[in-house]
Design a protein around this motif. Structure first.
Motif, PDB file in Angstrom:
ATOM      1  N   ARG A 256       0.822  -1.211   0.000  1.00  0.00           N
ATOM      2  CA  ARG A 256       0.000   0.000   0.000  1.00  0.00           C
ATOM      3  C   ARG A 256       0.856   1.262   0.000  1.00  0.00           C
ATOM      4  NH1 ARG A 256      -5.392  -0.630   3.797  1.00  0.00           N
ATOM      5  NH2 ARG A 256      -6.730  -1.205   2.050  1.00  0.00           N
ATOM      6  N   GLY A 257       1.975   1.166  -0.635  1.00  0.00           N
ATOM      7  CA  GLY A 257       2.835   2.344  -0.699  1.00  0.00           C
ATOM      8  C   GLY A 257       2.210   3.474  -1.482  1.00  0.00           C
ATOM      9  N   GLY A 258       1.412   3.164  -2.507  1.00  0.00           N
ATOM     10  CA  GLY A 258       0.753   4.213  -3.274  1.00  0.00           C
ATOM     11  C   GLY A 258      -0.270   4.971  -2.453  1.00  0.00           C
ATOM     12  N   ASP A 259      -1.057   4.247  -1.640  1.00  0.00           N
ATOM     13  CA  ASP A 259      -2.042   4.921  -0.780  1.00  0.00           C
ATOM     14  C   ASP A 259      -1.350   5.813   0.239  1.00  0.00           C
ATOM     15  OD1 ASP A 259      -3.840   3.432  -2.206  1.00  0.00           O
ATOM     16  OD2 ASP A 259      -4.163   1.934  -0.629  1.00  0.00           O
ATOM     17  N   TRP A 260      -0.259   5.316   0.807  1.00  0.00           N
ATOM     18  CA  TRP A 260       0.471   6.133   1.780  1.00  0.00           C
ATOM     19  C   TRP A 260       1.053   7.380   1.118  1.00  0.00           C
ATOM     20  CZ3 TRP A 260       5.764   7.155   1.538  1.00  0.00           C
ATOM     21  CH2 TRP A 260       6.299   7.826   2.624  1.00  0.00           C
ATOM     22  N   ALA A 261       1.625   7.239  -0.076  1.00  0.00           N
ATOM     23  CA  ALA A 261       2.207   8.395  -0.763  1.00  0.00           C
ATOM     24  C   ALA A 261       1.147   9.434  -1.115  1.00  0.00           C
ATOM     25  CB  ALA A 261       2.936   7.932  -2.027  1.00  0.00           C
ATOM     26  N   ASP A 262      -0.037   8.990  -1.495  1.00  0.00           N
ATOM     27  CA  ASP A 262      -1.104   9.942  -1.814  1.00  0.00           C
ATOM     28  C   ASP A 262      -1.498  10.760  -0.599  1.00  0.00           C
ATOM     29  OD1 ASP A 262      -1.092   8.981  -4.377  1.00  0.00           O
ATOM     30  OD2 ASP A 262      -2.785   7.617  -4.078  1.00  0.00           O
ATOM     31  N   ARG A 263      -1.544  10.144   0.559  1.00  0.00           N
ATOM     32  CA  ARG A 263      -1.914  10.884   1.770  1.00  0.00           C
ATOM     33  C   ARG A 263      -0.796  11.835   2.198  1.00  0.00           C
ATOM     34  NH1 ARG A 263      -6.502   8.875   4.161  1.00  0.00           N
ATOM     35  NH2 ARG A 263      -6.045  10.155   5.998  1.00  0.00           N
ATOM     36  N   VAL A 264       0.451  11.408   2.031  1.00  0.00           N
ATOM     37  CA  VAL A 264       1.568  12.269   2.427  1.00  0.00           C
ATOM     38  C   VAL A 264       1.627  13.508   1.538  1.00  0.00           C
ATOM     39  CG1 VAL A 264       4.078  12.415   2.492  1.00  0.00           C
ATOM     40  CG2 VAL A 264       2.923  10.446   3.486  1.00  0.00           C
ATOM     41  N   GLU A 265       1.445  13.321   0.253  1.00  0.00           N
ATOM     42  CA  GLU A 265       1.551  14.455  -0.671  1.00  0.00           C
ATOM     43  C   GLU A 265       0.412  15.448  -0.504  1.00  0.00           C
ATOM     44  OE1 GLU A 265       1.755  12.671  -4.458  1.00  0.00           O
ATOM     45  OE2 GLU A 265       3.817  11.906  -4.217  1.00  0.00           O
ATOM     46  N   THR A 266      -0.749  14.970  -0.043  1.00  0.00           N
ATOM     47  CA  THR A 266      -1.900  15.875   0.161  1.00  0.00           C
ATOM     48  C   THR A 266      -2.052  16.307   1.608  1.00  0.00           C
ATOM     49  OG1 THR A 266      -3.335  13.931   0.378  1.00  0.00           O
ATOM     50  CG2 THR A 266      -3.158  14.942  -1.804  1.00  0.00           C
ATOM     51  N   ASN A 267      -1.063  15.992   2.457  1.00  0.00           N
ATOM     52  CA  ASN A 267      -1.052  16.423   3.861  1.00  0.00           C
ATOM     53  C   ASN A 267      -2.282  15.933   4.627  1.00  0.00           C
ATOM     54  OD1 ASN A 267       1.373  17.813   3.405  1.00  0.00           O
ATOM     55  ND2 ASN A 267       0.302  19.697   2.844  1.00  0.00           N
ATOM     56  N   ARG A 268      -2.657  14.663   4.388  1.00  0.00           N
ATOM     57  CA  ARG A 268      -3.750  14.071   5.158  1.00  0.00           C
ATOM     58  C   ARG A 268      -3.193  13.300   6.340  1.00  0.00           C
ATOM     59  NH1 ARG A 268      -7.551  10.980   0.999  1.00  0.00           N
ATOM     60  NH2 ARG A 268      -5.545  10.535  -0.020  1.00  0.00           N
ATOM     61  N   ALA A 269      -4.009  13.142   7.379  1.00  0.00           N
ATOM     62  CA  ALA A 269      -3.541  12.618   8.663  1.00  0.00           C
ATOM     63  C   ALA A 269      -3.030  11.186   8.532  1.00  0.00           C
ATOM     64  CB  ALA A 269      -4.670  12.673   9.692  1.00  0.00           C
ATOM     65  N   ILE A 270      -1.852  10.959   9.099  1.00  0.00           N
ATOM     66  CA  ILE A 270      -1.247   9.628   9.174  1.00  0.00           C
ATOM     67  C   ILE A 270      -0.615   9.494  10.558  1.00  0.00           C
ATOM     68  CG2 ILE A 270       0.424   8.014   8.229  1.00  0.00           C
ATOM     69  CD1 ILE A 270       0.263   9.400   5.593  1.00  0.00           C
ATOM     70  N   ALA A 271      -0.961   8.431  11.265  1.00  0.00           N
ATOM     71  CA  ALA A 271      -0.384   8.151  12.578  1.00  0.00           C
ATOM     72  C   ALA A 271       0.799   7.207  12.414  1.00  0.00           C
ATOM     73  CB  ALA A 271      -1.428   7.550  13.511  1.00  0.00           C
ATOM     74  N   TYR A 272       1.843   7.417  13.222  1.00  0.00           N
ATOM     75  CA  TYR A 272       3.059   6.603  13.154  1.00  0.00           C
ATOM     76  C   TYR A 272       3.382   6.043  14.526  1.00  0.00           C
ATOM     77  CZ  TYR A 272       3.911   8.716   8.576  1.00  0.00           C
ATOM     78  OH  TYR A 272       3.804   9.124   7.270  1.00  0.00           O
ATOM     79  N   ARG A 273       4.017   4.871  14.494  1.00  0.00           N
ATOM     80  CA  ARG A 273       4.487   4.238  15.738  1.00  0.00           C
ATOM     81  C   ARG A 273       5.832   3.585  15.464  1.00  0.00           C
ATOM     82  NH1 ARG A 273       3.667  -1.251  17.739  1.00  0.00           N
ATOM     83  NH2 ARG A 273       4.185  -1.328  19.964  1.00  0.00           N
ATOM     84  N   ILE A 274       6.813   3.859  16.313  1.00  0.00           N
ATOM     85  CA  ILE A 274       8.136   3.255  16.236  1.00  0.00           C
ATOM     86  C   ILE A 274       8.280   2.291  17.403  1.00  0.00           C
ATOM     87  CG2 ILE A 274      10.617   3.689  16.289  1.00  0.00           C
ATOM     88  CD1 ILE A 274      10.107   6.430  15.114  1.00  0.00           C
ATOM     89  N   HIS A 275       8.610   1.045  17.124  1.00  0.00           N
ATOM     90  CA  HIS A 275       8.739   0.049  18.176  1.00  0.00           C
ATOM     91  C   HIS A 275       9.932  -0.854  17.876  1.00  0.00           C
ATOM     92  CE1 HIS A 275       6.137  -1.621  15.040  1.00  0.00           C
ATOM     93  NE2 HIS A 275       6.594  -2.808  15.371  1.00  0.00           N
ATOM     94  N   TYR A 276      10.396  -1.500  18.915  1.00  0.00           N
ATOM     95  CA  TYR A 276      11.601  -2.333  18.848  1.00  0.00           C
ATOM     96  C   TYR A 276      11.240  -3.772  19.139  1.00  0.00           C
ATOM     97  CZ  TYR A 276      16.222  -4.170  20.094  1.00  0.00           C
ATOM     98  OH  TYR A 276      17.383  -4.923  20.173  1.00  0.00           O
ATOM     99  N   ASP A 277      11.675  -4.689  18.261  1.00  0.00           N
ATOM    100  CA  ASP A 277      11.459  -6.120  18.434  1.00  0.00           C
ATOM    101  C   ASP A 277      12.722  -6.712  19.048  1.00  0.00           C
ATOM    102  OD1 ASP A 277      10.945  -8.822  18.284  1.00  0.00           O
ATOM    103  OD2 ASP A 277      10.132  -8.763  16.252  1.00  0.00           O
ATOM    104  N   THR A 278      12.634  -7.086  20.323  1.00  0.00           N
ATOM    105  CA  THR A 278      13.813  -7.582  21.033  1.00  0.00           C
ATOM    106  C   THR A 278      14.226  -8.958  20.517  1.00  0.00           C
ATOM    107  OG1 THR A 278      12.337  -8.477  22.751  1.00  0.00           O
ATOM    108  CG2 THR A 278      13.260  -6.276  23.100  1.00  0.00           C
ATOM    109  N   GLY A 279      13.263  -9.784  20.080  1.00  0.00           N
ATOM    110  CA  GLY A 279      13.616 -11.112  19.599  1.00  0.00           C
ATOM    111  C   GLY A 279      14.437 -11.072  18.321  1.00  0.00           C
ATOM    112  N   ARG A 280      14.128 -10.146  17.421  1.00  0.00           N
ATOM    113  CA  ARG A 280      14.848 -10.037  16.151  1.00  0.00           C
ATOM    114  C   ARG A 280      15.908  -8.934  16.156  1.00  0.00           C
ATOM    115  NH1 ARG A 280       9.981 -10.499  11.615  1.00  0.00           N
ATOM    116  NH2 ARG A 280       9.200 -12.555  12.259  1.00  0.00           N
TER     117      ARG A 280
END
Length: 560
Positions: A256-280
């Protein structure tokens, strides 16, 4: 025989209301990882403090108390970080509240079952609808003690709910209990401590429409550059203007990279989360956004090209395609999966099986998939099934909720509607009416495949039972076969099959026998050959009877 319960009408499952995609943060430097750990630990401590305050307020919480908590967090982070923390706190508290209510319902169901069985005589046999009494006095006594324990737990849970008290463990109760069983889990104390701290970190930001790239706190540019707005106490770690830190990693979303790029270019709301996987030992970035609700397709339009009935089991999906009239066509399909191992492995298995199912349904040309609206919440209790631990483990391992959510989300992308039907009597009706007729010399139809046919017919609002031929008036073929399903108004729906003259044997085709042209030569019911006059020969005589009845009168006639 008990009264059957009413069957709920099928309905089209609504599509997903949001989307989430994940990618890996590759190429992070040592400084990037250090900053991410410091930011996650600092915000995680604030989130723990805020959750404690929210649990203290209980049901007396109001908008004013929410504003006070947010103002206290703002100097220690920022207004946007404070909004994300308080919002996550409210969602976590609400989730714990719903889990508390579900726990109360489970206790009530267990208490009812034990009370009913204790009231029955010891050793009384049960039925298919209700369990009987306990097998021995020893078991009866043990269950009476367990009943008192469950009543005490229910009273405590009800008291907590009335007072608005919930018990939440940031990082997970299971991981917290693992500290007391490190040897069984195969972890050292330092490894457990690292996993515990990583699970309690907080690094997620809500999106904002109209802001640059849809998020001011965690910003991802169309080129894949990731930058973070540092909390006020950590502003000295910034490597970019306005207190921001830019990661060395560049990201790209394969799905869904195209859907994400369309929202970024039109400044529509996108929530982000950064997390760490200790097992990997990997860092991940998850982007999510809301999808406007789409109007569900009418069920008549979804079923215009037939339907694929799907029966979900512990290790596979059994599917069969039905035409618009409810007749199974083609051969059944089986999509296997393995639900052992980690949660990530189980989720991947479910997604892979659903992907194959949707591809096959789209190749068949149908626009709808029928599934059961399963809910095993009341079926997983220890008291309902007693010693049937294998069956309890079986239904507990079936991911009904996850499969339903995954199927609705993935089917929406392929243009296929999902129809949920009442699961009552589908397996029993399918085995009774469809398993034997669909079994051939080269294919043995299973009970699950027959249940898939029943599920598809229920979605089409057809009865599960097949149309049986009426009783014949005599032994001819005047009645014909009328077991094929057809809608009312179809020409020839109630007519008999056409008459083909000739013998009805497998060795001689119709109309090609030796006496095919002369039907009267065949001794068949209704033919004139059956009604011709005939005379039975006399019975054979013994030698003595023959002498007295035949030879002696002949000799007398020949005397002079």
């Amino acid at each position: 025989m008990g009264e059957l319960r009413s069957i709920a009408a099928p309905f089209v499952v609504s599509g997903p209301s949001g989307a989430a995609v994940r990618t890996r943060l590759k190429g992070l430097s040592t400084g990037d990882e250090k900053v991410l750990r410091v930011v996650g630990g600092h915000l995680g401590a604030l989130a723990s403090r805020d959750l404690k305050a929210r649990c203290r307020d209980g049901v007396d919480h109001c908008a004013q108390a929410w504003a006070v908590r947010k103002r206290e967090l703002t100097p220690l982070s920022s207004s946007r970080w404070a909004g994300s923390i308080t919002k996550a706190t409210h969602e976590q508290w609400a989730l714990a509240r719903r889990g508390q209510l579900a726990h109360i319902h489970t206790l009530e169901a267990g208490i009812r079952t034990i009370e009913d069985r204790l009231a029955l005589p010891v050793g009384q046999k049960g039925t298919r609808k209700a369990p009987g009494g306990y097998r021995s006095r020893r078991e009866w006594h043990a269950k009476s003690r367990r009943l008192r324990v469950l009543r005490d737990r229910l009273a405590a849970a009800r008291a907590d709910r009335e007072a608005g008290i919930v018990r939440v463990v940031r990082g997970g109760k299971r991981l917290a209990r693992t500290l007391h069983h490190l040897e069984a889990a195969g972890l050292s104390e330092s490894a457990w401590r690292g996993r515990w701290e990583a699970e309690r970190w907080f690094c997620q930001a809500d999106g904002e429409s109209g802001k640059r790239y849809g998020n001011e706190t965690i910003r991802v540019s169309p080129e894949g550059e990731v930058s973070i707005k540092l909390p006020a106490p950590l502003a000295h770690l910034a490597n970019a203007p306005h207190g921001r830190y830019v990661l060395a990693s560049r990201v790209a979303f394969a799905h869904r990279g195209g859907d994400w790029a369309d929202r970024v270019e039109t400044n529509r709301a996108i929530a982000y989360r950064i997390h760490y996987d200790t097992g990997r030992d990997r860092w991940y970035l998850t982007a999510s956004w809301q999808i406007p609700p789409t109007r569900a397709l009418p069920i008549e339009a979804a079923l215009a090209h037939g339907v694929v009935g799907v029966d979900m089991n512990a290790d596979h999906l059994a599917a069969w395609r039905l035409d618009a009239h409810g007749n199974p066509t083609g051969a059944p399909r089986r999509f296997s999966y393995d639900l052992t191992g980690t949660a990530q492995h189980r989720d991947a298995q479910v997604r892979h099986a659903l992907t194959r199912l949707l591809h096959w349904a789209r190749a068949c040309g149908v626009k709808a998939i029928a599934v059961e609206d399963l809910d095993f919440t009341a079926e997983k209790t220890r008291e309902k099934h007693g010693r049937r631990t294998r069956f309890r483990r079986l239904i507990s391992g079936m991911p009904t909720g996850r499969l339903r959510a995954r199927l609705a989300s993935m089917a929406a992308q392929t243009g296929i509607s999902v129809i949920a039907v009442d699961p009552a009597y589908t397996s029993k009706g399918g085995a009774q009416h469809w398993q034997k007729p669909l079994t051939t010399t080269t294919r043995r139809t299973t009970r699950h495949e027959a249940a898939a046919v029943a599920i598809g017919r229920r979605a089409q609002q057809h009865p599960v039972r097949r149309r049986t031929a009426p009783p014949p008036q005599h032994r001819s073929d005047a009645v014909g076969h009328r077991t094929v399903q057809a809608r009312p108004g179809v020409p020839g729906r109630e007519e008999t099959r056409p008459r083909i003259p000739g013998p009805r044997t497998r060795s001689v085709p119709p109309g090609r026998g030796a006496n095919a042209g002369n039907q009267n030569a065949q001794h068949r019911p209704g033919r004139s050959a059956e009604h011709e006059t005939w005379q039975q020969d006399s019975l054979p005589l013994s030698p003595k009877e023959r002498f007295h009845d035949v030879l002696l009168p002949a000799l007398r006639d020949t005397r002079p």
